[in-house]
Design an enzyme around this catalytic site. Structure first.
Site, PDB file in Angstrom:
ATOM      1  N   THR A  33       0.849  -1.202   0.000  1.00 36.14           N
ATOM      2  CA  THR A  33       0.000   0.000   0.000  1.00 36.14           C
ATOM      3  C   THR A  33       0.881   1.247   0.000  1.00 36.14           C
ATOM      4  O   THR A  33       1.969   1.237   0.590  1.00 36.14           O
ATOM      5  CB  THR A  33      -0.908  -0.022   1.242  1.00 36.14           C
ATOM      6  OG1 THR A  33      -1.795  -1.132   1.128  1.00 36.14           O
ATOM      7  CG2 THR A  33      -1.738   1.250   1.369  1.00 36.14           C
ATOM      8  N   GLY A  34       0.391   2.305  -0.641  1.00 32.95           N
ATOM      9  CA  GLY A  34       1.139   3.566  -0.682  1.00 32.95           C
ATOM     10  C   GLY A  34       1.401   3.967  -2.123  1.00 32.95           C
ATOM     11  O   GLY A  34       1.067   3.233  -3.053  1.00 32.95           O
ATOM     12  N   THR A  36       4.274   4.324  -3.798  1.00 29.65           N
ATOM     13  CA  THR A  36       5.273   3.511  -4.515  1.00 29.65           C
ATOM     14  C   THR A  36       4.671   2.155  -4.869  1.00 29.65           C
ATOM     15  O   THR A  36       4.828   1.657  -5.989  1.00 29.65           O
ATOM     16  CB  THR A  36       6.544   3.335  -3.657  1.00 29.65           C
ATOM     17  OG1 THR A  36       6.829   4.542  -2.963  1.00 29.65           O
ATOM     18  CG2 THR A  36       7.731   2.942  -4.512  1.00 29.65           C
ATOM     19  N   ALA A  91       8.022   1.575   1.923  1.00 26.99           N
ATOM     20  CA  ALA A  91       8.406   1.764   3.334  1.00 26.99           C
ATOM     21  C   ALA A  91       8.593   3.257   3.588  1.00 26.99           C
ATOM     22  O   ALA A  91       8.794   4.032   2.648  1.00 26.99           O
ATOM     23  CB  ALA A  91       9.700   1.020   3.646  1.00 26.99           C
ATOM     24  N   ASP A  92       8.514   3.630   4.835  1.00 27.99           N
ATOM     25  CA  ASP A  92       8.751   5.026   5.206  1.00 27.99           C
ATOM     26  C   ASP A  92      10.215   5.275   5.533  1.00 27.99           C
ATOM     27  O   ASP A  92      10.734   6.368   5.314  1.00 27.99           O
ATOM     28  CB  ASP A  92       7.852   5.399   6.393  1.00 27.99           C
ATOM     29  CG  ASP A  92       6.395   5.241   6.021  1.00 27.99           C
ATOM     30  OD1 ASP A  92       5.949   5.927   5.083  1.00 27.99           O
ATOM     31  OD2 ASP A  92       5.711   4.388   6.623  1.00 27.99           O
ATOM     32  N   GLY A 105       0.951   5.075   5.516  1.00 26.76           N
ATOM     33  CA  GLY A 105      -0.361   5.063   4.841  1.00 26.76           C
ATOM     34  C   GLY A 105      -1.442   4.416   5.685  1.00 26.76           C
ATOM     35  O   GLY A 105      -2.575   4.252   5.225  1.00 26.76           O
ATOM     36  N   GLU A 111      -0.220  -5.107   6.207  1.00 22.35           N
ATOM     37  CA  GLU A 111       1.094  -5.187   5.539  1.00 22.35           C
ATOM     38  C   GLU A 111       2.028  -6.141   6.280  1.00 22.35           C
ATOM     39  O   GLU A 111       2.751  -6.924   5.666  1.00 22.35           O
ATOM     40  CB  GLU A 111       1.726  -3.794   5.465  1.00 22.35           C
ATOM     41  CG  GLU A 111       1.026  -2.875   4.478  1.00 22.35           C
ATOM     42  CD  GLU A 111       1.541  -1.451   4.496  1.00 22.35           C
ATOM     43  OE1 GLU A 111       1.368  -0.759   3.489  1.00 22.35           O
ATOM     44  OE2 GLU A 111       2.098  -1.008   5.525  1.00 22.35           O
TER      45      GLU A 111
HETATM   46  C1  5RP Z   1       1.523   2.243   4.098  1.00 25.41           C
HETATM   47  C2  5RP Z   1       3.001   2.134   4.068  1.00 25.41           C
HETATM   48  C3  5RP Z   1       3.685   2.658   2.853  1.00 25.41           C
HETATM   49  O1  5RP Z   1       4.334   1.589   2.231  1.00 25.41           O
HETATM   50  C4  5RP Z   1       4.664   3.706   3.260  1.00 25.41           C
HETATM   51  O2  5RP Z   1       3.964   4.712   3.951  1.00 25.41           O
HETATM   52  C5  5RP Z   1       5.371   4.305   2.043  1.00 25.41           C
HETATM   53  O3  5RP Z   1       4.448   5.023   1.286  1.00 25.41           O
HETATM   54  P1  5RP Z   1       4.873   5.787  -0.040  1.00 25.41           P
HETATM   55  O4  5RP Z   1       5.310   4.762  -1.015  1.00 25.41           O
HETATM   56  O5  5RP Z   1       3.616   6.507  -0.460  1.00 25.41           O
HETATM   57  O6  5RP Z   1       5.978   6.747   0.324  1.00 25.41           O
HETATM   58  O7  5RP Z   1       3.631   1.637   4.959  1.00 25.41           O
HETATM   59  O8  5RP Z   1       1.006   1.838   5.330  1.00 25.41           O
END
Ligand code: 5RP
Length: 263
Positions: A33-34, A36, A91-92, A105, A111
């Site tokens: 999710t997110g 990327t 990932a963050d 997200g 996840e």
């Molecule tokens: C969602 C997540 C996402 O993978 C994480 O926040 C990265 O998001 P993005 O790809 O939009 O930077 O953990 O729960």
């Protein structure tokens, strides 16, 4: 191609595109999710539609499930799939040991369950997500709504004895109301600044009543595909370190970008 992506979106896209190459016919694949991960879902969808790839996709959120169906992926539940060959997710933050902070997200619970039920987890990220020590990104934890303020107080008290720089937490909001996860829970974001002992913290957090799960992914990720704004990708493997560097082409993806028109 008329699509003009920002450098950060290019980085996310090339990481996603490269990681999608690991998806093979017949696989059961966890879909993260997110933003990327959404690129990855679109890339895999394109492989399904244009190359006849047959996979079963297990989404980690309702929004990923919607997107996966939209792009033509056969969506099944984790219980139907039982075990997965591969999960690809964003990932963050990630560190040198490929430990992660996830949950920006709000989908960390599904996840973590999906990634843990996979033979392999590949993280896709732009280069800005790499850190020496986890913790600058607020660590999300999922708490049940009942007594969430008490859970928050207990977590903050517990943090005093942990190897972290900050102990404050905030309830994640969605406009004027608390953010609600797919499981009907809330998210507390922990402003820790620096996490000294990630393993210890991940274990202790889940001992607090009301905490369902935390966003520390320890020893779960096997590989990180890092994208750069100029189209380069770098791959790191938990066992082999840096395994490759290459340039990902954009032109062949015209159809995929056409799919995005009007979104
Ligand atoms: C969602 C997540 C996402 O993978 C994480 O926040 C990265 O998001 P993005 O790809 O939009 O930077 O953990 O729960």
């Amino acid at each position: 191609m008329s699509v003009d992506l920002s450098p950060i979106d290019k980085a996310k896209f090339v990481a996603a595109k490269k990681a999608a190459e690991f998806v093979q016919d017949g696989m059961r694949v966890g879909l993260g999710t997110g933003s990327t991960a959404a690129w990855m879902v679109r890339c895999v969808g394109e492989m399904v539609r244009e190359q006849g790839l047959r996979i079963k996709g297990v989404p980690t959120s309702t929004r990923t499930a919607e997107l996966a169906r939209e792009v033509g992926i056969d969506v099944v539940s984790l219980d139907e799939a039982k075990w997965l060959d591969l999960t690809i997710d964003g990932a963050d933050e990630f560190d040198g040991e490929l430990n992660l902070i996830k949950g920006g997200g709000g989908a960390l619970l599904q996840e973590k369950i999906v990634a843990t039920a996979s033979d392999q987890m590949i993280v896709i990220a732009d280069a800005a997500k790499e850190v020496e020590t986890l913790g600058a990104f607020p660590l999300p934890i999922e708490v049940i709504p009942f007594g969430w303020q008490t859970s928050k107080a207990l977590v903050e008290e517990m943090l005093i004895s942990m190897d972290v720089l900050g102990q404050q937490s905030s309830l994640r909001m969605d406009g004027d109301a608390p953010f609600v996860t797919d499981e009907g829970n809330h998210i507390l974001d922990l402003h820790l600044k620096r996490i000294g002992k990630v393993r210890e913290l991940a274990l202790v957090l889940n001992q607090v009543p009301g905490v369902v799960e935390n966003g520390l992914f320890i020893d779960i990720c096997d590989k990180v595909v890092i994208g750069f704004g100029d189209g380069r990708v770098e791959m790191r493997d938990i066992h082999e370190g840096l395994t490759s560097e290459e340039q990902v082409q954009f032109l062949e993806t015209d159809n995929l970008f056409r799919d995005l028109d009007g979104e």
